[in-house]
Write an enzyme that holds these catalytic residues in place. Sequence first.
Site, PDB file in Angstrom:
ATOM      1  N   GLU A  66       0.831  -1.203   0.000  1.00 46.82           N
ATOM      2  CA  GLU A  66       0.000   0.000   0.000  1.00 46.82           C
ATOM      3  C   GLU A  66       0.861   1.246   0.000  1.00 46.82           C
ATOM      4  O   GLU A  66       1.975   1.240   0.528  1.00 46.82           O
ATOM      5  CB  GLU A  66      -0.860   0.065   1.276  1.00 46.82           C
ATOM      6  CG  GLU A  66      -1.921  -0.981   1.352  1.00 46.82           C
ATOM      7  CD  GLU A  66      -2.638  -0.971   2.700  1.00 46.82           C
ATOM      8  OE1 GLU A  66      -2.671   0.090   3.366  1.00 46.82           O
ATOM      9  OE2 GLU A  66      -3.149  -2.024   3.075  1.00 46.82           O
ATOM     10  N   CYS A 100       3.251   8.357   1.668  1.00 47.33           N
ATOM     11  CA  CYS A 100       3.614   7.393   2.706  1.00 47.33           C
ATOM     12  C   CYS A 100       3.838   6.066   1.990  1.00 47.33           C
ATOM     13  O   CYS A 100       2.943   5.572   1.298  1.00 47.33           O
ATOM     14  CB  CYS A 100       2.462   7.298   3.703  1.00 47.33           C
ATOM     15  SG  CYS A 100       2.716   6.011   4.937  1.00 47.33           S
ATOM     16  N   CYS A 122       5.089  -7.590   7.743  1.00 46.11           N
ATOM     17  CA  CYS A 122       5.961  -7.086   8.805  1.00 46.11           C
ATOM     18  C   CYS A 122       6.064  -8.158   9.879  1.00 46.11           C
ATOM     19  O   CYS A 122       5.122  -8.898  10.109  1.00 46.11           O
ATOM     20  CB  CYS A 122       5.332  -5.822   9.401  1.00 46.11           C
ATOM     21  SG  CYS A 122       6.322  -5.053  10.700  1.00 46.11           S
ATOM     22  N   CYS A 182       3.201  -5.901  16.401  1.00 43.17           N
ATOM     23  CA  CYS A 182       2.462  -4.960  17.270  1.00 43.17           C
ATOM     24  C   CYS A 182       0.968  -5.306  17.223  1.00 43.17           C
ATOM     25  O   CYS A 182       0.403  -5.474  16.142  1.00 43.17           O
ATOM     26  CB  CYS A 182       2.686  -3.517  16.817  1.00 43.17           C
ATOM     27  SG  CYS A 182       4.436  -3.044  16.787  1.00 43.17           S
ATOM     28  N   CYS A 184      -3.125   1.615   7.771  1.00 41.54           N
ATOM     29  CA  CYS A 184      -2.140   0.951   6.955  1.00 41.54           C
ATOM     30  C   CYS A 184      -2.190  -0.566   7.125  1.00 41.54           C
ATOM     31  O   CYS A 184      -2.185  -1.080   8.237  1.00 41.54           O
ATOM     32  CB  CYS A 184      -0.775   1.474   7.333  1.00 41.54           C
ATOM     33  SG  CYS A 184       0.431   0.835   6.250  1.00 41.54           S
TER      34      CYS A 184
END
Length: 340
Positions: free
Chosen positions: A91, A104, A111, A115, A331
């Site tokens: 994205e 961005c 990832c 988190c 995101c």
Amino acid sequence: MISINDKNISQIEDLFKEKSYQKFRAKQVFHNIHVNRINDFEGMTDLPLKMREELKKDFKIDSVKLLETFSSKLDSTKKYLLELDDKNIIEAVYMDYKDRSTICISSQVGCRMGCTFCASTKNGLVRNMTASELIEEVYLLERLNGPISNIVIMGIGEPLDNFTNIEKFIEIITDPKGRNLSHRSITLSTSGLVPQIYKLADTKLDVNLAVSLHYADDKKRAKFMPIAKKYSIDQLIKATDYYFDQTGRRVSFEYVVIDKVNNLDEDVENLHDLLFGKNVHINLIPLNPIEEFKHDKPKMSALDEFKNKLSRRGLNATIRKSMGQDIDASCGQLRNNYAR
Ligand code: SAH
């Protein structure tokens, strides 16, 4: 095959020497890619036909294709789903303010930071993005929107977990002979990989550093951010102090506000103890709720109250303006929805 759009002129000269191309061809190819924005050898009509054919066999430019655009009706924000050569999806976001336009960008496919509040990490890391892809990601967004003034590396992925490619990318995008973006206009956001913050400080990349702090207490932070089990907040702050000393750039701390979780009075005190007197900035980000994290978006009044409490304790905090609220998929969510 060797990527060519992530090399500077002298690196291309070295590669071309092996192929016995004349030296000036390197400058031509670099110029075609970074100034004329030609991303296929066929289009480089100032090169002999035979050379173009040969280049196609030996070198490549990773492609980044536009898959879908989500345009905000409230402001000019656009979110993009982009497809890489191996069909992986990332994205990127385009945001237009009065005097500047910011993109961005994603730095990894997925990832591995884990988190709990973040959609990008829900299916783990697939792979790093290459420097060639990172450059094309930017150039594609510029093809769609015109020249941009700022880049924030805050999309999908942990940029410092992809250090070598990010380094190469920043070197090329700031190359005075090419895109020539200023180092000052690039911001890299990290969840807090301490050794890599030192490493970044020792490079010449000289970008702005944003650190995802979110909690000023180790125990609390570790509950939501696995990286906090590896590096304490103390270690993190020492690293950001070093970054400031080396670069002179004020570090900003991102703080995703989760109402009644990390905006309590004890959090104000912890933040005060940690950051008071330092030349830093706190960026309060309203939580963007995701399915896997059962907390609501904080009310504006709660954000204001927290910000005011921080101000009264002498801390410099602002609330990040939310752009593209109606396409507010945070995101990683667009990509996850697409996969579903
Ligand atoms: N891995 C890097 C960069 C990508 S995340 C980092 O952690 O900084 C970019 C920012 O978005 C981080 O501050 C991250 O904590 C924040 N973020 C992640 N999920 C979010 C959510 N659901 N709502 C609001 N911000 C979020």
